[in-house]
Design a protein around this motif. Sequence first.
Motif, PDB file in Angstrom:
ATOM      1  N   ALA A  42       0.828  -1.206   0.000  1.00 47.06           N
ATOM      2  CA  ALA A  42       0.000   0.000   0.000  1.00 47.06           C
ATOM      3  C   ALA A  42       0.864   1.259   0.000  1.00 47.06           C
ATOM      4  N   TRP A  43       1.926   1.271   0.810  1.00 45.91           N
ATOM      5  CA  TRP A  43       2.806   2.438   0.874  1.00 45.91           C
ATOM      6  C   TRP A  43       3.530   2.657  -0.454  1.00 45.91           C
ATOM      7  N   THR A  44       3.969   1.579  -1.082  1.00 49.65           N
ATOM      8  CA  THR A  44       4.669   1.693  -2.362  1.00 49.65           C
ATOM      9  C   THR A  44       3.756   2.243  -3.445  1.00 49.65           C
ATOM     10  N   VAL A  45       2.491   1.801  -3.447  1.00 53.39           N
ATOM     11  CA  VAL A  45       1.530   2.306  -4.428  1.00 53.39           C
ATOM     12  C   VAL A  45       1.287   3.801  -4.212  1.00 53.39           C
ATOM     13  N   VAL A  46       1.158   4.207  -2.951  1.00 51.88           N
ATOM     14  CA  VAL A  46       0.924   5.618  -2.652  1.00 51.88           C
ATOM     15  C   VAL A  46       2.106   6.475  -3.082  1.00 51.88           C
ATOM     16  N   THR A  47       3.315   6.065  -2.720  1.00 53.30           N
ATOM     17  CA  THR A  47       4.505   6.857  -3.054  1.00 53.30           C
ATOM     18  C   THR A  47       4.803   6.862  -4.550  1.00 53.30           C
ATOM     19  N   ALA A  48       4.241   5.897  -5.278  1.00 53.81           N
ATOM     20  CA  ALA A  48       4.421   5.874  -6.727  1.00 53.81           C
ATOM     21  C   ALA A  48       3.436   6.778  -7.440  1.00 53.81           C
ATOM     22  N   GLY A  49       2.527   7.420  -6.680  1.00 57.63           N
ATOM     23  CA  GLY A  49       1.594   8.373  -7.270  1.00 57.63           C
ATOM     24  C   GLY A  49       0.233   7.824  -7.587  1.00 57.63           C
ATOM     25  N   TYR A  50      -0.105   6.624  -7.065  1.00 52.46           N
ATOM     26  CA  TYR A  50      -1.404   6.017  -7.353  1.00 52.46           C
ATOM     27  C   TYR A  50      -2.325   6.016  -6.133  1.00 52.46           C
ATOM     28  N   GLY A  51      -2.037   6.849  -5.146  1.00 51.57           N
ATOM     29  CA  GLY A  51      -2.719   6.782  -3.863  1.00 51.57           C
ATOM     30  C   GLY A  51      -4.220   6.889  -3.917  1.00 51.57           C
ATOM     31  N   GLY A  52      -4.771   7.828  -4.696  1.00 51.36           N
ATOM     32  CA  GLY A  52      -6.208   8.069  -4.693  1.00 51.36           C
ATOM     33  C   GLY A  52      -7.034   6.859  -5.088  1.00 51.36           C
ATOM     34  N   SER A  53      -6.599   6.167  -6.114  1.00 46.59           N
ATOM     35  CA  SER A  53      -7.351   5.003  -6.600  1.00 46.59           C
ATOM     36  C   SER A  53      -6.544   3.717  -6.544  1.00 46.59           C
ATOM     37  N   GLY A  54      -5.246   3.836  -6.362  1.00 45.21           N
ATOM     38  CA  GLY A  54      -4.382   2.665  -6.416  1.00 45.21           C
ATOM     39  C   GLY A  54      -4.596   1.701  -5.272  1.00 45.21           C
ATOM     40  N   VAL A  55      -4.627   2.212  -4.047  1.00 47.15           N
ATOM     41  CA  VAL A  55      -4.778   1.336  -2.878  1.00 47.15           C
ATOM     42  C   VAL A  55      -6.129   0.626  -2.878  1.00 47.15           C
ATOM     43  N   PRO A  56      -7.269   1.341  -3.125  1.00 52.28           N
ATOM     44  CA  PRO A  56      -8.542   0.605  -3.220  1.00 52.28           C
ATOM     45  C   PRO A  56      -8.528  -0.460  -4.310  1.00 52.28           C
ATOM     46  N   ALA A  57      -7.891  -0.167  -5.459  1.00 51.72           N
ATOM     47  CA  ALA A  57      -7.822  -1.161  -6.527  1.00 51.72           C
ATOM     48  C   ALA A  57      -6.993  -2.368  -6.091  1.00 51.72           C
ATOM     49  N   LEU A  58      -5.927  -2.104  -5.355  1.00 53.12           N
ATOM     50  CA  LEU A  58      -5.092  -3.188  -4.848  1.00 53.12           C
ATOM     51  C   LEU A  58      -5.871  -4.056  -3.865  1.00 53.12           C
ATOM     52  N   LEU A  59      -6.615  -3.411  -2.955  1.00 52.10           N
ATOM     53  CA  LEU A  59      -7.417  -4.151  -1.983  1.00 52.10           C
ATOM     54  C   LEU A  59      -8.535  -4.938  -2.677  1.00 52.10           C
ATOM     55  N   ALA A  60      -9.124  -4.345  -3.713  1.00 49.75           N
ATOM     56  CA  ALA A  60     -10.173  -5.045  -4.450  1.00 49.75           C
ATOM     57  C   ALA A  60      -9.622  -6.275  -5.148  1.00 49.75           C
ATOM     58  N   THR A  61      -8.420  -6.175  -5.687  1.00 50.72           N
ATOM     59  CA  THR A  61      -7.775  -7.322  -6.333  1.00 50.72           C
ATOM     60  C   THR A  61      -7.598  -8.467  -5.349  1.00 50.72           C
ATOM     61  N   VAL A  62      -7.103  -8.138  -4.163  1.00 53.01           N
ATOM     62  CA  VAL A  62      -6.896  -9.147  -3.133  1.00 53.01           C
ATOM     63  C   VAL A  62      -8.227  -9.783  -2.729  1.00 53.01           C
ATOM     64  N   SER A  63      -9.264  -8.968  -2.554  1.00 51.41           N
ATOM     65  CA  SER A  63     -10.562  -9.478  -2.110  1.00 51.41           C
ATOM     66  C   SER A  63     -11.192 -10.400  -3.143  1.00 51.41           C
ATOM     67  N   VAL A  64     -11.128 -10.024  -4.414  1.00 52.24           N
ATOM     68  CA  VAL A  64     -11.723 -10.852  -5.467  1.00 52.24           C
ATOM     69  C   VAL A  64     -11.007 -12.197  -5.550  1.00 52.24           C
ATOM     70  N   VAL A  65      -9.688 -12.172  -5.478  1.00 54.52           N
ATOM     71  CA  VAL A  65      -8.924 -13.423  -5.538  1.00 54.52           C
ATOM     72  C   VAL A  65      -9.236 -14.300  -4.324  1.00 54.52           C
ATOM     73  N   GLU A  66      -9.324 -13.704  -3.148  1.00 51.97           N
ATOM     74  CA  GLU A  66      -9.651 -14.469  -1.943  1.00 51.97           C
ATOM     75  C   GLU A  66     -11.050 -15.066  -2.030  1.00 51.97           C
ATOM     76  N   LEU A  67     -11.976 -14.345  -2.627  1.00 58.62           N
ATOM     77  CA  LEU A  67     -13.348 -14.840  -2.769  1.00 58.62           C
ATOM     78  C   LEU A  67     -13.363 -16.149  -3.548  1.00 58.62           C
ATOM     79  N   VAL A  68     -12.570 -16.214  -4.608  1.00 59.66           N
ATOM     80  CA  VAL A  68     -12.517 -17.416  -5.434  1.00 59.66           C
ATOM     81  C   VAL A  68     -11.645 -18.495  -4.793  1.00 59.66           C
ATOM     82  N   ALA A  69     -10.548 -18.074  -4.175  1.00 60.59           N
ATOM     83  CA  ALA A  69      -9.558 -19.033  -3.684  1.00 60.59           C
ATOM     84  C   ALA A  69      -9.945 -19.694  -2.368  1.00 60.59           C
ATOM     85  N   SER A  70     -10.786 -19.047  -1.552  1.00 60.27           N
ATOM     86  CA  SER A  70     -11.069 -19.572  -0.215  1.00 60.27           C
ATOM     87  C   SER A  70     -11.673 -20.974  -0.221  1.00 60.27           C
ATOM     88  N   PRO A  71     -12.731 -21.251  -1.017  1.00 61.82           N
ATOM     89  CA  PRO A  71     -13.249 -22.628  -1.024  1.00 61.82           C
ATOM     90  C   PRO A  71     -12.226 -23.638  -1.534  1.00 61.82           C
TER      91      PRO A  71
END
Length: 399
Positions: A42-71
Motif C-alpha cells: 500500500a505504501w509503495t503504491v501511494v509513493t508511486a503516485g497512485y494513492g487516490g485510486s491505487g490502494v482501493p484497486a489493490l485491496l479489491a484485487t486481493v478481495s476478489v482473488v480471496e473470494l474465489v480461492a477460499s473454497p
Amino acid sequence: MSNTLQIHANLRSGVQSRLWLGFLASTLSAAVGRNGYYIASAWTVVTAGYGGSGVPALLATVSVVELVASPLAGLAADRFDRRRLNIATDLGRFAILLTTACSVLYLDAFLTLCVSAALFSICDRVALTASQAMIPLMTRGAELATTNSTVFFTMQFGSLGAALLAGSLLGGRSPALTFLVLALLFLVSAGSLFWMRPGLPPQGVRTATGLAPNMDRNLLRLFAAYALLYGGAVLVTVIGSSFVFEEQQGTAADFGYLEAAWSAGSVIGAAVLVRLTRAISGPILHLMLLASTALAWMSLITLRAPWTLIVFATLGFLYNLGRVSIEVTLQSRMHGNVLGRAKGVMHSLAVALGLVIFSIAGVIGESVFPSTIFFGFGVLLLISIPALSIGIAQRKDEP
C-alpha cells in the motif's frame, strides 16, 4: 512398568511442546511477513503516485482473488497433508516476494504489485486455512479456547511487529529491501514447520470431495456472525483514513493512533476469550458481541478524538474476541476431515460481504460522512441479531 510409562509420557510431552513452539514460531513469522507485505504494498503504491485510486484497486484485487480461492484452499487443506501444504505455500510466498523485490525496481509499481498481490493472496489464503485447520491437532478438544487464544494473540502480536518493521524499513529506503526482508520471514516460517515433523500425526484427508461441507442452520448462523464481524474490519481498512483526515481533521499520526488502538484492542480480545467461554455459550456470546459492536459503530457519529480511539480499541477487542470464539466453535463442531472446507466457505462468504461494503463505500463515500456509513453498518448489525437468534430460541425449546 510405572517408570517406563512415566518416561514415555515425558517424551511425548516434550515432543508435543516442540511441535507447539514450532507452530507458534511459524505463526509469528508468517504474521509479520503477510501484514508487512500488505503495508509495504500500500505504501509503495501511494509513493508511486497512485494513492487516490491505487490502494482501493489493490485491496479489491486481493478481495476478489480471496473470494474465489477460499473454497479451493479449504478443499486443499482437507485433501493434502496440512503441514506440507503450509510449507509449500510459505515457499511460494517467499518466491513471490523475492520476485516482487526485483521487479519493483524496474517495472511499473502499481501493475507489479497488483499481479504480486493476486498471486500472494492465493498462497496466503491456502496457508492460513491449512495453518488454522492444524490447531485442533495441537491440543485436546477441551483446550481449544486456550489454544486458539494463544495462536490469535501471536498473530496480532505479529501484526504489531509488522507495522514497526515495515515502517522502519520503508523510511527513506527502496521498497525492494523491505520485500526482501519480508520474504526471509516466510523461509523462517517454512523452516519452523519443517522441524515439526518428528511425532506429528498424519494430516489431511485423501478422500475429501466437494467444495463445501454439509450446511445446517447452526453453521449458517456461525458463518453469518463471522461475515458481519469481518465486514467491520473491512470498514476500518476502507474508510478509516477518510474518517480521520476528512471528518475528524486529523493528521497521519492520528490515523496511526487509530490503527494502533484497533490492534491493541485485538490483542486484548484474543487474550480474554478463555474466561468468557467458560461463562457464556458460544451462540449467546456471538449475539452479545454483535450487539456491542453495533452500538460502538453507531456511537462514532457523535464522538471526537480522543474518545474515538477508545471506540476503535473497543471495536478491535470485540472483533478479535468474536473471531476467535467463532473459530473455537467451528473447530469443536466440525470433524477434522471437513474443517478446511468449512473455513474456506466461511471466509469466502465474509469476503463477499466485504466486497459489497467496499462497493457501497466507494459509491456513496464522496456524498456522505464516514461516520454515517459507520452508523448505517451498526444499524445493519442490530437488524441481523433477531434473525440470527431464531435458531437459538428454537433449540432451547427442544426437549
